[in-house]
Design a protein around this motif. Structure first.
Motif, PDB file in Angstrom:
ATOM      1  N   SER A  27      35.765  27.771  34.786  1.00 25.79           N
ATOM      2  CA  SER A  27      35.122  29.032  34.423  1.00 25.79           C
ATOM      3  C   SER A  27      36.082  30.192  34.674  1.00 25.79           C
ATOM      4  N   LEU A  28      35.782  31.318  34.065  1.00 26.36           N
ATOM      5  CA  LEU A  28      36.541  32.526  34.321  1.00 26.36           C
ATOM      6  C   LEU A  28      35.991  33.161  35.587  1.00 26.36           C
ATOM      7  N   PHE A  29      36.305  32.542  36.696  1.00 24.30           N
ATOM      8  CA  PHE A  29      35.681  32.851  37.986  1.00 24.30           C
ATOM      9  C   PHE A  29      35.762  34.329  38.324  1.00 24.30           C
ATOM     10  N   SER A  30      36.922  34.926  38.128  1.00 19.54           N
ATOM     11  CA  SER A  30      37.155  36.287  38.606  1.00 19.54           C
ATOM     12  C   SER A  30      36.372  37.343  37.837  1.00 19.54           C
ATOM     13  N   ARG A  31      35.740  36.962  36.739  1.00 23.98           N
ATOM     14  CA  ARG A  31      35.006  37.940  35.937  1.00 23.98           C
ATOM     15  C   ARG A  31      33.552  38.083  36.358  1.00 23.98           C
ATOM     16  N   TYR A  32      33.076  37.204  37.206  1.00 18.13           N
ATOM     17  CA  TYR A  32      31.646  37.152  37.471  1.00 18.13           C
ATOM     18  C   TYR A  32      31.299  37.394  38.933  1.00 18.13           C
ATOM     19  N   ARG A  50      25.275  37.607  47.769  1.00 18.54           N
ATOM     20  CA  ARG A  50      26.055  37.670  46.539  1.00 18.54           C
ATOM     21  C   ARG A  50      27.216  38.639  46.721  1.00 18.54           C
ATOM     22  N   ILE A  51      28.207  38.496  45.851  1.00 20.96           N
ATOM     23  CA  ILE A  51      29.420  39.290  45.946  1.00 20.96           C
ATOM     24  C   ILE A  51      29.879  39.629  44.537  1.00 20.96           C
ATOM     25  N   THR A  52      30.329  40.851  44.365  1.00 23.41           N
ATOM     26  CA  THR A  52      30.767  41.281  43.044  1.00 23.41           C
ATOM     27  C   THR A  52      32.071  40.596  42.651  1.00 23.41           C
ATOM     28  N   ALA A  53      32.410  40.709  41.362  1.00 23.22           N
ATOM     29  CA  ALA A  53      33.561  39.983  40.823  1.00 23.22           C
ATOM     30  C   ALA A  53      34.847  40.309  41.582  1.00 23.22           C
ATOM     31  N   GLN A  98      26.933  31.599  39.693  1.00 22.91           N
ATOM     32  CA  GLN A  98      27.093  32.991  39.319  1.00 22.91           C
ATOM     33  C   GLN A  98      25.831  33.752  39.719  1.00 22.91           C
ATOM     34  N   TYR A  99      25.973  35.096  39.750  1.00 23.97           N
ATOM     35  CA  TYR A  99      24.797  35.923  39.962  1.00 23.97           C
ATOM     36  C   TYR A  99      24.669  36.876  38.785  1.00 23.97           C
TER      37      TYR A  99
END
Length: 115
Positions: A27-32, A50-53, A98-99
């Motif tokens: 996945s494009l981990f850093s975008r989510y 949760r944590i922002t991208a 993801q969140y």
């Protein structure tokens, strides 16, 4: 195909600590934004943190605030959950996603807090 792999759970006594890890494949981990969720026996799955991208902003459910810390390493596509002062009520299977959640759930990692 996206895959989430959680690890780090175990059996601990009340007051002890654990560090959970979740590696994301495909996945494009850093975008989510990412989140840790948990599901106790007989209960619905709930958001823990949760944590922002970019990793600058975090949110915690009231029942873990001050005890748990979420962090991430975008280069390694990994999100962490540091859990301190664990209580029996924290016993559950812990999942990352993801969140808001949008990926197939992984197998989770079991956390059991018991004396």
């Amino acid at each position: 195909q996206v895959q989430l792999v959680e690890s780090g759970g175990g059996l601990v006594q009340p007051g002890e600590s654990l560090r959970l890890s979740c590696v994301t494949f495909g996945s494009l981990f850093s975008r989510y934004d990412m989140g840790w969720y948990r599901q106790a026996p007989g209960k619905h799955r709930e958001l823990v943190a949760r944590i922002t991208a970019g990793g600058r902003t975090t949110y915690y459910a009231d029942f873990v605030k001050g005890r748990f810390t979420i962090s991430r390493n975008n280069a390694e596509k990994t999100v962490y959950l540091e859990m301190n002062t664990l209580k029996p009520d924290d016993t559950a299977v812990y999942y990352c996603n993801q969140y808001p959640y949008n990926l197939p759930w992984g197998q989770g990692t079991q956390v059991t807090v018991s004396s």
